[in-house]
Design an enzyme around this catalytic site. Structure first.
Site, PDB file in Angstrom:
ATOM      1  N   THR A   1      64.596  33.401  69.281  1.00  0.00           N
ATOM      2  CA  THR A   1      63.869  32.148  69.137  1.00  0.00           C
ATOM      3  C   THR A   1      62.444  32.393  69.636  1.00  0.00           C
ATOM      4  OG1 THR A   1      64.153  31.316  71.384  1.00  0.00           O
ATOM      5  CG2 THR A   1      65.979  30.957  69.874  1.00  0.00           C
TER       6      THR A   1
ATOM      7  N   LYS B   1      58.588  35.995  73.273  1.00  0.00           N
ATOM      8  CA  LYS B   1      57.626  36.545  74.226  1.00  0.00           C
ATOM      9  C   LYS B   1      57.453  35.692  75.467  1.00  0.00           C
ATOM     10  CE  LYS B   1      54.323  37.133  70.878  1.00  0.00           C
ATOM     11  NZ  LYS B   1      54.903  37.438  69.637  1.00  0.00           N
TER      12      LYS B   1
ATOM     13  N   GLU C   1      61.162  45.037  73.238  1.00  0.00           N
ATOM     14  CA  GLU C   1      60.252  45.892  72.466  1.00  0.00           C
ATOM     15  C   GLU C   1      59.469  45.105  71.424  1.00  0.00           C
ATOM     16  OE1 GLU C   1      58.071  48.206  71.590  1.00  0.00           O
ATOM     17  OE2 GLU C   1      59.485  49.790  72.153  1.00  0.00           O
TER      18      GLU C   1
ATOM     19  N   VAL D   1      55.708  43.174  71.363  1.00  0.00           N
ATOM     20  CA  VAL D   1      54.428  43.761  70.975  1.00  0.00           C
ATOM     21  C   VAL D   1      54.648  44.659  69.772  1.00  0.00           C
ATOM     22  CG1 VAL D   1      52.488  45.189  71.701  1.00  0.00           C
ATOM     23  CG2 VAL D   1      53.678  43.770  73.395  1.00  0.00           C
TER      24      VAL D   1
ATOM     25  N   ALA E   1      55.995  44.088  66.837  1.00  0.00           N
ATOM     26  CA  ALA E   1      57.259  43.891  66.097  1.00  0.00           C
ATOM     27  C   ALA E   1      58.155  45.109  66.269  1.00  0.00           C
ATOM     28  CB  ALA E   1      56.984  43.571  64.637  1.00  0.00           C
TER      29      ALA E   1
ATOM     30  N   GLY F   1      55.121  34.651  56.180  1.00  0.00           N
ATOM     31  CA  GLY F   1      55.962  34.802  57.376  1.00  0.00           C
ATOM     32  C   GLY F   1      55.367  35.679  58.467  1.00  0.00           C
TER      33      GLY F   1
ATOM     34  N   GLU G   1      52.958  33.014  63.859  1.00  0.00           N
ATOM     35  CA  GLU G   1      53.849  32.242  64.722  1.00  0.00           C
ATOM     36  C   GLU G   1      54.090  30.907  64.018  1.00  0.00           C
ATOM     37  OE1 GLU G   1      55.065  32.909  68.054  1.00  0.00           O
ATOM     38  OE2 GLU G   1      54.492  34.958  67.546  1.00  0.00           O
TER      39      GLU G   1
ATOM     40  N   LYS H   1      50.305  39.570  74.374  1.00  0.00           N
ATOM     41  CA  LYS H   1      50.767  40.934  74.113  1.00  0.00           C
ATOM     42  C   LYS H   1      50.066  41.948  75.006  1.00  0.00           C
ATOM     43  CE  LYS H   1      52.117  40.060  69.344  1.00  0.00           C
ATOM     44  NZ  LYS H   1      51.671  40.082  67.953  1.00  0.00           N
TER      45      LYS H   1
ATOM     46  N   GLY I   1      56.442  40.502  60.633  1.00  0.00           N
ATOM     47  CA  GLY I   1      57.406  40.395  59.535  1.00  0.00           C
ATOM     48  C   GLY I   1      58.811  40.348  60.080  1.00  0.00           C
TER      49      GLY I   1
END
Ligand code: ADP
Ligand code: ASP
Ligand code: MG
Length: 811
Positions: free
Chosen positions: A553, A577, A604, A607, A609, A662, A665, A680, A794
């Protein structure tokens, strides 16, 4: 001679008894045979229940007796030809009348002695053996009442057999007759006064062993409802495997520590006579089963099985006055023995400051009384503390003959339990080194046994139990990837990933055996209303081994529950995050909890993806490198936007396109304002060892303040109004031959983010689409940085990053 024993489930009803008849018929071709039977499954419990009800003045006992009678009459009718039924039926009815008479007496008196209990319980085996003998009359079966052969003391409920007299009686009887097949009741015997006694719950196995030993039988077969003695209780460990061969000692040890399949005293008599014991399955007679004998060849695994005993209480006697003074433990054990309290486990530290013994829960109060009384003087004078009792514990034991020659077994055992948050309260190891015993909370038994089973046996696979919060963009992709890879992971990594719990903002669902990922949407839709705390409580309560909570989420509230999970040794994998970019103290606390409780906390995908940014940073640090500077383009969204914006198509439309594809955010302003990039770079700085807060990061925003007010719709509208502003930003860079990049940097403890003009000579220049790039300048990479580059946004790549973290947590 051979002895075959059939347990309660093997003779539970007519259908099963017919299976028994078939097995006996085959066996009879080989040798003269004694068949020992238990009561019809569950009947002993019913008998004892009716006795207890009667003693409590509850007339319900009559109904229970009715059920017992009914079951036996039904069995007779189904098993015996009509022409021969009446004598057996009337025999059974007479016995039922006797039970009722006894219970009526108990009801009137309002008390139930151990002796009367035995009298009542004995009817189970008496009736089962009689009706089975009648069924086998066509095979020439003779019924013999064991009470005429087995002599015990008067310790009703758990009587000790007087072996020499019993052996003699058995031998004499069997020498005096020529029949080939005998059916005898297990469990029951009598004392010198011919009063009925019993050998303890599960005691029919012992009866069979006594017959086998007295008659020097060639073999003792224990026919039950599982295909042999297994590596663990199959009700607790579904993947437990049957052990083809084990030694007498191992069988004894396993049964002593709770492997119910054999009653513990059973092995001793047959071991003395070297009689092999086969454990076989009545419902699968062709399965190999387990052969228990003296010598067993090594099979590479030095652990044979895992067993457990529930309802254990730990008694701790402590006190400075005990040090160096002999006799304390003698008095302690004498006190326990005087009350017939069986000691299951003993530990004493070499400081002699405390002695700890494990006993059955039910005896705890009695033990406390007798021990406090025994040490009254020492307690009064303060030399010894009053006895401490801890209830609701359990013993979990690892058993194997070859453990002694293998160091490291206990390390592996406690390591595995520790990693799963199973707290070990006490430890004992027999000097035979045939077992290592640990005491754990009763609520941890299932988990402990499964963890150990995986650690020591599962060449098959390791189970990983996932709880997934969030089924949106990333969550949906993650579930699809899990489903696609399930078989591969099983085949190659021997990992069984199961989604036990799943939730979105509206619904949550739990499935013990794992949610079927083929139609998870329907399953979730049919679930209960979502409550975050309810979800967390369930994850904790289930207390499953290798549990991983997966947060896919972007929710603030979800990020707040990680501490509750980590402190239960449940790993957390998050693409959310919020936790790592909240106040430093919370981030620190989560990392500390993870370390303290042996759980993984992995993020992981916070930052870059799916790019291996944080993992790489950790590897650099762990191997002794020092990160001096980080330069990065960390917003897939901003990069997409600046790569697609050239002053022609309006800026607002390019942003909209990024959102539609997509990459943003849920609220694109988090990206556009640079806030997401700040989070990040802060996470990277924190992972590099810097104690940084959001306020410490400078952000030169390129967005006009007016765009950041109101709703997302207002934001798009205002961006369109401000098109000239965006156009001039682009043109200023373009006229220098440069590109716009939103750059994050961390240098010398300072972090900043902002729009920069980047020329073609720069590492950040060649960056296309939604790519991210991170440059690590370290002691080992001082001039040419380590570069990590690729798609940085993505759902698909983020999901795969989450997936990789899950696999890391699983290991
Ligand atoms: P019976 O009525 O035939 O005597 P029990 O119920 O006494 O059968 O014992 C068989 C049961 O023991 C099995 O159904 C199984 O659930 C349980 N059990 C516990 N530990 C083990 C083990 N290590 N191997 C096999 N069975 C076990
Ligand atoms: N019927 C007895 C019991 O249930 C003995 C046995 O089955 O071994 O304990
Ligand atoms: Mg049994």
């Amino acid at each position: 001679m051979q002895v075959l024993k059939f347990g309660g489930s093997s003779v539970a009803n007519a259908v099963n008894i017919n299976k028994v008849v078939a097995i006996v018929q085959q066996a009879l071709e080989k040798d003269r045979t004694v068949v020992v039977v238990s009561a019809l499954g569950g009947v002993t419990d019913l008998l004892l229940q009716s006795g207890a009800l009667a003693a409590a003045g509850d007339e319900q006992y009559k109904n229970v007796l009715q059920v017992i009678e009914q079951r036996h009459l039904e069995a007779v009718k189904a098993l015996i030809p009509v022409s021969k039924q009446s004598s057996v039926l009337s025999w059974v009815k007479q016995r039922c009348n006797e039970i009722e008479d006894v219970c009526n007496g108990v009801f009137l008196l309002g008390e139930l002695s151990a002796r009367t209990k035995d009298r009542i319980a004995a009817f189970g085996e008496l009736m089962s053996s009689h009706l089975i003998a009648a069924r086998m009359s066509e095979l020439g079966a003779v019924w013999k009442d064991s009470r005429e052969l087995l002599l015990t003391d008067s310790n009703f409920g758990n009587a000790a057999v007087v072996r020499d007299i019993t052996d003699h009686a058995i031998q004499q009887y069997f020498n005096s007759v020529n029949d080939q097949l005998f059916v005898v009741p297990g469990f029951i015997a009598s004392n010198a006064q011919r009063q009925t006694s019993t050998l303890g719950r599960g005691g029919s196995d012992y009866t069979a062993a006594i017959f086998a030993a007295a008659l020097d039988a060639k073999v003792l077969e224990i026919w039950t409802d599982v295909s042999g003695m297994m590596t663990a209780d199959p009700r607790l460990v579904p993947h437990a495997k049957a052990l083809p061969h084990i030694s007498y000692q191992e069988a004894m040890e396993l049964s002593h520590f709770g492997a119910k399949v054999i009653y513990p005293p059973t092995i001793q008599p047959v071991m003395k006579k070297d009689i092999p014991v086969w454990v076989k399955n009545t419902f699968e007679p062709e399965a190999y089963g387990t052969l228990i004998e003296r010598e067993v060849s090594l099979n590479g695994n030095h652990i044979r099985g895992i067993a457990s005993i529930n309802k254990i209480t730990l008694l701790s006697l402590e006190g400075g006055g005990m040090v160096g003074i002999p006799g304390f433990s003698k008095r302690l054990f004498e006190a326990l023995a005087s009350e017939q309290i069986n000691v299951i486990l003993i530990t004493q530290g070499s400081s002699e400051h405390s002695i700890c013994v494990g006993i059955e829960d039910a005896l705890a109060e009695k033990a406390k009384q007798v021990i406090d009384e025994t040490f009254r003087f020492e307690i009064q004078s303060g030399k010894v503390d009053p006895l401490v009792i801890e209830k609701e514990l359990a013993v979990v034991a690892l058993v194997g003959d070859n453990m002694k020659s293998h160091p490291g077994v206990s390390g592996k055992m406690f390591g595995a339990m520790g990693r799963n948050g199973v707290n070990v309260r006490a430890i004992a190891q027999g000097s035979s080194e045939r077992n290592i015993t640990s005491v754990v909370a009763a609520s941890d038994v299932r988990k402990a046994i499964n963890v150990l089973h995986e650690e020591f046996f599962e060449t098959t696979y390791k189970q990983v139990n996932l709880f997934v919060a969030g089924t949106g963009n990333v969550g949906g992709k993650l579930i699809a990837q899990l489903q696609q890879q399930q078989q591969y992971l099983m085949d190659t990594l021997r990992l069984q990933l199961r989604v036990i719990g799943m939730a979105n903002s509206r619904k949550m669902v739990f499935k013990e055996e794992g949610v079927d990922l083929n139609n998870w949407k329907e399953v979730l839709e049919a679930g209960e209303p979502m409550s975050l705390q309810g979800f967390v409580d369930q994850v904790r309560l289930r207390n499953l081994r290798n549990s991983v909570f997966v947060d896919v989420t972007a929710n603030d509230e979800v990020a707040k529950v990680y501490d509750q999970l980590l402190s239960k040794s449940i790993s957390v994998v998050a693409c959310n995050k919020v936790a790592c970019s909240s106040v430093y103290a919370y981030y620190r606390r989560l990392k500390d909890l993870a370390r303290e409780f042996n759980a993984s906390f992995l993020f992981e995908t916070n930052v870059g993806a799916g790019l291996p940014v944080i993992g790489t940073l950790n590897d650099l640090k762990r191997t002794g490198d020092v990160v001096n500077r980080i330069e990065a383009v960390l917003s897939g969204t901003l990069n997409f936007v600046f790569n697609h914006y050239n002053g022609e198509k309006p800026f607002a439309e390019v942003v909209k396109q990024a959102q539609d594809e997509g990459y943003t955010e849920p609220d694109p302003r988090l990206d556009l304002s640079g806030t997401d990039v700040m989070r990040k770079i802060m996470i990277l700085a924190r992972e590099s060892g810097e104690q940084l807060e959001m306020e410490d990061i400078s952000n030169k925003s390129f967005m006009p303040a007016s765009c950041m007010e109101g709703s997302v719709a207002d934001f798009y509208k205002e961006m369109a109004n401000q098109e000239a502003h965006f156009k001039s930003l682009f043109q200023e860079a373009a006229k220098e031959g440069k590109k716009l990049k939103f750059v994050a940097s961390f240098d010398n403890g300072k972090a900043s983010v902002g729009l920069q003009h980047i020329g073609p000579e720069h590492n950040l220049y060649h960056l296309y689409g939604k790519d991210n790039v991170v440059l690590f300048y370290t002691n080992r990479y001082p001039d040419q940085p380590m570069v990590i580059k690729g798609a940085g946004a993505g759902a698909e790549v983020t999901a795969s990053g989450v997936f990789a973290d899950i696999l890391r947590a699983a290991h």
